[in-house]
Design a protein around this motif. Structure first.
Motif, PDB file in Angstrom:
ATOM      1  N   PRO A  14       1.018  -1.388   0.256  1.00  0.00           N
ATOM      2  CA  PRO A  14       0.599  -0.014  -0.317  1.00  0.00           C
ATOM      3  C   PRO A  14       1.634   1.499  -0.391  1.00  0.00           C
ATOM      4  N   GLN A  15       2.040   1.687   0.332  1.00  0.00           N
ATOM      5  CA  GLN A  15       3.048   2.548   0.992  1.00  0.00           C
ATOM      6  C   GLN A  15       3.643   2.249  -0.986  1.00  0.00           C
ATOM      7  N   TRP A  16       3.911   1.362  -1.623  1.00  0.00           N
ATOM      8  CA  TRP A  16       4.709   1.643  -2.854  1.00  0.00           C
ATOM      9  C   TRP A  16       3.433   2.115  -3.869  1.00  0.00           C
ATOM     10  N   ASP A  17       2.456   1.690  -3.840  1.00  0.00           N
ATOM     11  CA  ASP A  17       0.998   1.671  -4.676  1.00  0.00           C
ATOM     12  C   ASP A  17       1.008   3.727  -4.180  1.00  0.00           C
ATOM     13  N   GLU A  18       0.883   4.510  -3.032  1.00  0.00           N
ATOM     14  CA  GLU A  18       0.808   5.584  -2.694  1.00  0.00           C
ATOM     15  C   GLU A  18       1.904   6.433  -2.827  1.00  0.00           C
ATOM     16  N   LEU A  19       3.083   6.002  -2.658  1.00  0.00           N
ATOM     17  CA  LEU A  19       4.816   6.969  -3.386  1.00  0.00           C
ATOM     18  C   LEU A  19       4.573   7.000  -5.301  1.00  0.00           C
ATOM     19  N   ALA A  20       3.802   5.423  -5.316  1.00  0.00           N
ATOM     20  CA  ALA A  20       4.268   5.774  -7.284  1.00  0.00           C
ATOM     21  C   ALA A  20       2.479   6.999  -7.821  1.00  0.00           C
ATOM     22  N   MET A  22       1.805   9.631  -6.092  1.00  0.00           N
ATOM     23  CA  MET A  22       1.925  10.746  -5.899  1.00  0.00           C
ATOM     24  C   MET A  22       3.596  11.450  -6.383  1.00  0.00           C
ATOM     25  N   LEU A  23       3.983  10.109  -7.194  1.00  0.00           N
ATOM     26  CA  LEU A  23       4.890  10.899  -8.626  1.00  0.00           C
ATOM     27  C   LEU A  23       4.574  10.956  -9.322  1.00  0.00           C
ATOM     28  N   GLN A  24       3.553  10.008  -9.844  1.00  0.00           N
ATOM     29  CA  GLN A  24       2.597   9.925 -11.234  1.00  0.00           C
ATOM     30  C   GLN A  24       1.782  11.845 -10.968  1.00  0.00           C
ATOM     31  N   ARG A  25       1.689  11.734 -10.066  1.00  0.00           N
ATOM     32  CA  ARG A  25       0.977  13.410  -9.680  1.00  0.00           C
ATOM     33  C   ARG A  25       2.447  14.946 -10.320  1.00  0.00           C
ATOM     34  N   PHE A  26       3.278  14.531  -9.449  1.00  0.00           N
ATOM     35  CA  PHE A  26       4.396  15.022  -9.839  1.00  0.00           C
ATOM     36  C   PHE A  26       5.149  15.317 -11.495  1.00  0.00           C
ATOM     37  N   GLU A  27       5.242  14.188 -11.408  1.00  0.00           N
ATOM     38  CA  GLU A  27       5.643  13.639 -12.956  1.00  0.00           C
ATOM     39  C   GLU A  27       4.664  14.640 -13.993  1.00  0.00           C
ATOM     40  N   THR A  28       3.282  14.606 -13.803  1.00  0.00           N
ATOM     41  CA  THR A  28       2.036  14.866 -15.113  1.00  0.00           C
ATOM     42  C   THR A  28       2.587  16.042 -14.270  1.00  0.00           C
ATOM     43  N   ASN A  29       2.375  17.153 -13.625  1.00  0.00           N
ATOM     44  CA  ASN A  29       2.460  18.360 -12.989  1.00  0.00           C
ATOM     45  C   ASN A  29       3.507  18.754 -12.526  1.00  0.00           C
ATOM     46  N   PRO A  30       4.306  19.100 -13.228  1.00  0.00           N
ATOM     47  CA  PRO A  30       5.983  19.476 -12.245  1.00  0.00           C
ATOM     48  C   PRO A  30       5.892  21.323 -11.857  1.00  0.00           C
ATOM     49  N   ARG A  31       5.447  22.052 -12.462  1.00  0.00           N
ATOM     50  CA  ARG A  31       4.639  23.357 -11.304  1.00  0.00           C
ATOM     51  C   ARG A  31       3.932  22.937 -10.706  1.00  0.00           C
ATOM     52  N   GLN A  32       3.750  22.435 -10.478  1.00  0.00           N
ATOM     53  CA  GLN A  32       2.365  21.949  -8.778  1.00  0.00           C
ATOM     54  C   GLN A  32       2.788  22.515  -7.888  1.00  0.00           C
ATOM     55  N   THR A  33       2.823  22.733  -6.648  1.00  0.00           N
ATOM     56  CA  THR A  33       3.002  23.590  -5.363  1.00  0.00           C
ATOM     57  C   THR A  33       2.251  22.498  -4.919  1.00  0.00           C
TER      58      THR A  33
END
Length: 330
Positions: A14-20, A22-33
């Protein structure tokens, strides 16, 4: 070490999935805060994934699972370090609306001291002029202030002839910007004199402002004084105060006042804020130079005094909001 893979996966996946995610969200929109709590969670999940990878590597676990987790950890590592690189790039608008006001608020005591020294100087200058009118030339060593205020007002309000500063507004504005920025940088640099030079310059500047104000008020020219001074003065004078603030911050770091850190460490700690204050002062003085050249030099009837005074008040309110609220969300 023997690892119960099924139990291990049940606890960790579950922690790996959550990390994945979050990474997907950061990588999709790198300018988000991201909020501080979200970043802390991301770092925790990254550290936990590293720990899980170490346990898998030391056991006889599934090689495919290990490679998958290695890829996830590598993505998280890249996101952290690439994000630091992105955040280290200077963004003028973000600094102007956030970094500079934040630097100002971190050293409000130094600003209050800068303001107090200037007010003390203004009080001294005004009192000296009223008690000793013959000291006017010594208190105001500028040619345009040596004449009586009402004579200057009469001259400035004379029927329009050739346009004032015609063809030279930009040149005059540039001259004002250059001079004021040089004075401000000198005030900051005087922090290296253990603050003595900063105090001297702030007090002297206050003496001049106080003497000029007292001279015009005594001669019944308050409206002209406000109309002439406010459009540029509400930015220029605070800029000088901020320069004094930066100089006092530098002086405090130099002196130390019983701090445990070395002098080099103290100076390194305040260097970013001093640089930010210097940049903010420069921006403010550029604006003040434009206002003085294009607005302050034109008086009634060309520009009515109420209009100029109102403009100055609006500028002051915006400055207070900018320095007081800028960057608070971040």
């Amino acid at each position: 070490m023997i690892l119960d893979v099924e139990r291990f996966l049940l606890a960790e996946r579950p922690q790996w999935d959550e990390l994945a995610q979050m990474l997907q969200r950061f990588e999709t929109n790198p300018r988000q805060t991201a909020e501080a709590t979200e970043l802390e969670r991301f770092h925790y999940l990254y550290q936990r994934a590293i720990s899980s990878l170490a346990r898998l590597s030391s056991s006889t676990g599934d090689a495919a699972l290990r490679r998958s987790l290695e890829a996830l950890v590598a993505r998280a590592y890249g996101e952290i370090h690439q994000g630091r690189e992105r955040n280290s790039k200077f963004r003028f608008f973000r600094w102007l609306t956030g970094g500079f006001p934040q630097a100002f608020r971190r050293h409000q005591i130094a600003f209050a001291l800068s303001l107090a020294i200037t007010i003390a100087g203004a009080g001294f200058g005004a009192t000296a002029l009223l008690v000793l009118p013959e000291a006017k030339q010594a208190l105001m060593p500028f040619q345009q202030f040596n004449e009586k205020p009402r004579e200057r007002v009469k001259r400035e309000e004379a029927p329009a002839g050739p346009e004032k500063l015609a063809g030279h507004k930009g040149e005059f504005a540039a001259m004002l910007m250059t001079h004021n920025i040089q004075v401000s940088l000198l005030t900051m640099a005087m922090g290296m004199t253990w603050g003595i030079g900063v105090v001297t310059l702030l007090f002297y500047n206050g003496v001049t402002v106080g003497a000029v104000a007292a001279d015009y008020v005594r001669d019944g020219q308050l409206q002209f004084l406000l109309g002439w001074l406010l459009p540029h003065g509400v930015i220029e004078i605070p800029a000088i105060l901020l320069a004094g603030q930066a100089g006092l911050v530098l002086a405090t770091a130099l002196v130390g006042f019983g701090a445990r850190e070395s002098r080099r460490q103290r100076l390194a700690a305040v260097r970013p804020d001093v640089a930010s204050l210097a940049g903010g002062v420069a921006v403010m003085l550029v604006w003040a130079g434009v206002m003085e050249s294009f607005i302050s030099q034109y008086h009634n009837p060309v520009l009515p005094y109420p209009l100029k005074i109102g403009l100055g008040v609006v500028e002051l309110c915006l400055l207070v909001v900018w320095l007081g609220r800028g960057g608070k969300k971040s």
